[in-house]
Scaffold this motif. Sequence first.
Motif, PDB file in Angstrom:
ATOM      1  N   TRP A 133      -2.433  58.230  21.206  1.00 26.61           N
ATOM      2  CA  TRP A 133      -2.612  59.532  20.506  1.00 26.61           C
ATOM      3  C   TRP A 133      -3.142  60.473  21.461  1.00 26.61           C
ATOM      4  CZ3 TRP A 133      -1.042  59.314  15.728  1.00 26.61           C
ATOM      5  CH2 TRP A 133      -0.896  58.105  14.943  1.00 26.61           C
ATOM      6  N   PRO A 134      -2.243  61.444  21.857  1.00 31.07           N
ATOM      7  CA  PRO A 134      -2.681  62.489  23.082  1.00 31.07           C
ATOM      8  C   PRO A 134      -3.848  63.582  22.419  1.00 31.07           C
ATOM      9  CG  PRO A 134      -0.727  63.256  21.795  1.00 31.07           C
ATOM     10  CD  PRO A 134      -1.089  61.986  21.414  1.00 31.07           C
ATOM     11  N   LEU A 135      -4.868  63.502  23.361  1.00 28.45           N
ATOM     12  CA  LEU A 135      -6.035  64.398  22.814  1.00 28.45           C
ATOM     13  C   LEU A 135      -6.372  65.588  23.632  1.00 28.45           C
ATOM     14  CD1 LEU A 135      -8.535  61.507  23.080  1.00 28.45           C
ATOM     15  CD2 LEU A 135      -7.599  62.327  21.094  1.00 28.45           C
ATOM     16  N   GLN A 136      -6.182  65.653  25.040  1.00 25.24           N
ATOM     17  CA  GLN A 136      -6.285  66.736  25.842  1.00 25.24           C
ATOM     18  C   GLN A 136      -5.405  66.934  27.094  1.00 25.24           C
ATOM     19  OE1 GLN A 136     -10.559  67.849  27.003  1.00 25.24           O
ATOM     20  NE2 GLN A 136     -10.543  68.913  24.909  1.00 25.24           N
ATOM     21  N   LEU A 137      -5.022  68.137  27.546  1.00 26.81           N
ATOM     22  CA  LEU A 137      -4.634  68.461  28.771  1.00 26.81           C
ATOM     23  C   LEU A 137      -5.749  68.951  29.727  1.00 26.81           C
ATOM     24  CD1 LEU A 137      -1.041  69.758  28.186  1.00 26.81           C
ATOM     25  CD2 LEU A 137      -1.697  67.431  28.739  1.00 26.81           C
ATOM     26  N   LEU A 138      -6.118  68.329  30.810  1.00 23.81           N
ATOM     27  CA  LEU A 138      -7.257  68.722  31.638  1.00 23.81           C
ATOM     28  C   LEU A 138      -6.600  69.130  33.118  1.00 23.81           C
ATOM     29  CD1 LEU A 138     -10.002  66.257  30.506  1.00 23.81           C
ATOM     30  CD2 LEU A 138      -9.704  68.886  29.731  1.00 23.81           C
ATOM     31  N   PHE A 139      -7.359  70.185  33.758  1.00 22.65           N
ATOM     32  CA  PHE A 139      -6.815  70.090  35.189  1.00 22.65           C
ATOM     33  C   PHE A 139      -7.954  69.576  35.824  1.00 22.65           C
ATOM     34  CE2 PHE A 139      -6.646  72.327  39.162  1.00 22.65           C
ATOM     35  CZ  PHE A 139      -5.196  71.946  39.521  1.00 22.65           C
ATOM     36  N   HIS A 140      -8.051  68.717  36.560  1.00 19.39           N
ATOM     37  CA  HIS A 140      -8.942  68.031  37.495  1.00 19.39           C
ATOM     38  C   HIS A 140      -8.628  67.812  39.040  1.00 19.39           C
ATOM     39  CE1 HIS A 140     -12.383  65.159  37.976  1.00 19.39           C
ATOM     40  NE2 HIS A 140     -11.733  64.545  38.537  1.00 19.39           N
ATOM     41  N   ASN A 141      -9.388  68.353  39.753  1.00 18.04           N
ATOM     42  CA  ASN A 141      -9.250  68.363  41.224  1.00 18.04           C
ATOM     43  C   ASN A 141      -8.229  69.270  41.520  1.00 18.04           C
ATOM     44  OD1 ASN A 141     -11.496  66.951  41.759  1.00 18.04           O
ATOM     45  ND2 ASN A 141     -10.914  64.977  41.824  1.00 18.04           N
ATOM     46  N   ILE A 142      -6.633  68.373  41.744  1.00 18.75           N
ATOM     47  CA  ILE A 142      -5.510  68.965  42.095  1.00 18.75           C
ATOM     48  C   ILE A 142      -4.440  68.851  41.314  1.00 18.75           C
ATOM     49  CG2 ILE A 142      -6.191  68.670  44.690  1.00 18.75           C
ATOM     50  CD1 ILE A 142      -4.333  66.395  45.002  1.00 18.75           C
TER      51      ILE A 142
END
Length: 246
Positions: free
Chosen positions: A41-50
């Motif tokens: 179940w997809p929850l969120q798209l996050l940008f992390h580091n690179i």
Amino acid sequence: AAERQAEALETAIVERRRIELERYVSVASFADSPSGAFRVWPLQLLFHNIGWYLVFEEDAIGTGVGLIRSERLDRLALRRSERGNRRTDDAHSQALRRLELLLHHSGGIYFGNDLQAQLRLASPNARQRNRQLVTLRFCCQGWAFAFIREGLQRYPIEHTRFSKPLPGEHWWHHANAPHVLEPGSAADTHPYPVELDLPPWTVERDIDLRNWLFGFGAGIRIENPAALREEHRQKLEAALGVYQGV
């Protein structure tokens, strides 16, 4: 192609759809990374580091509550978005509340591989959450401590403790910085203690923690836990070994 996949994932998140992902065989992986095809179940798209990451909840058949994980978006292929398998807004909101607590306490996007440990840390009871944390204590040389005491956003401020100045020292620090620990002896090479209360998976396996902490090299001396202290010592010895005889 990556943009189209991101758009499809965003649609699946909004519409609460279950999706089928497949992890590319040739990409970098860790010991507990998923392999092959799996439903989530997809929850969120996050940008992390690179890079961009997809945070998802594993599809736990029969229980309704699954492990929350994250994977880099470019390591995944979206094989299918299931129109007939959707869940309620309430179930989605509960998963997001768990994710919010996991992000807050972990200080990163690695949440371990133990569902029960995640659920205990995401408890609505603050005392129960605090009981799940372990204390990382290390002491710093002056130059390293100068950088570390400025990092108030890295880990939860309520679970962070910094050293007070040595007698006679006067240096600026943020008014909200928790400088509550007694410093060591001025004769000690590492007189400034720091304590962080973190989830066990962060201390035991998190790469972001290690990249940050070990990046100070000999500028820090880990005191507890013993396993992380030994890991740091071995890393330093291995680095020295590379240059022997050169």
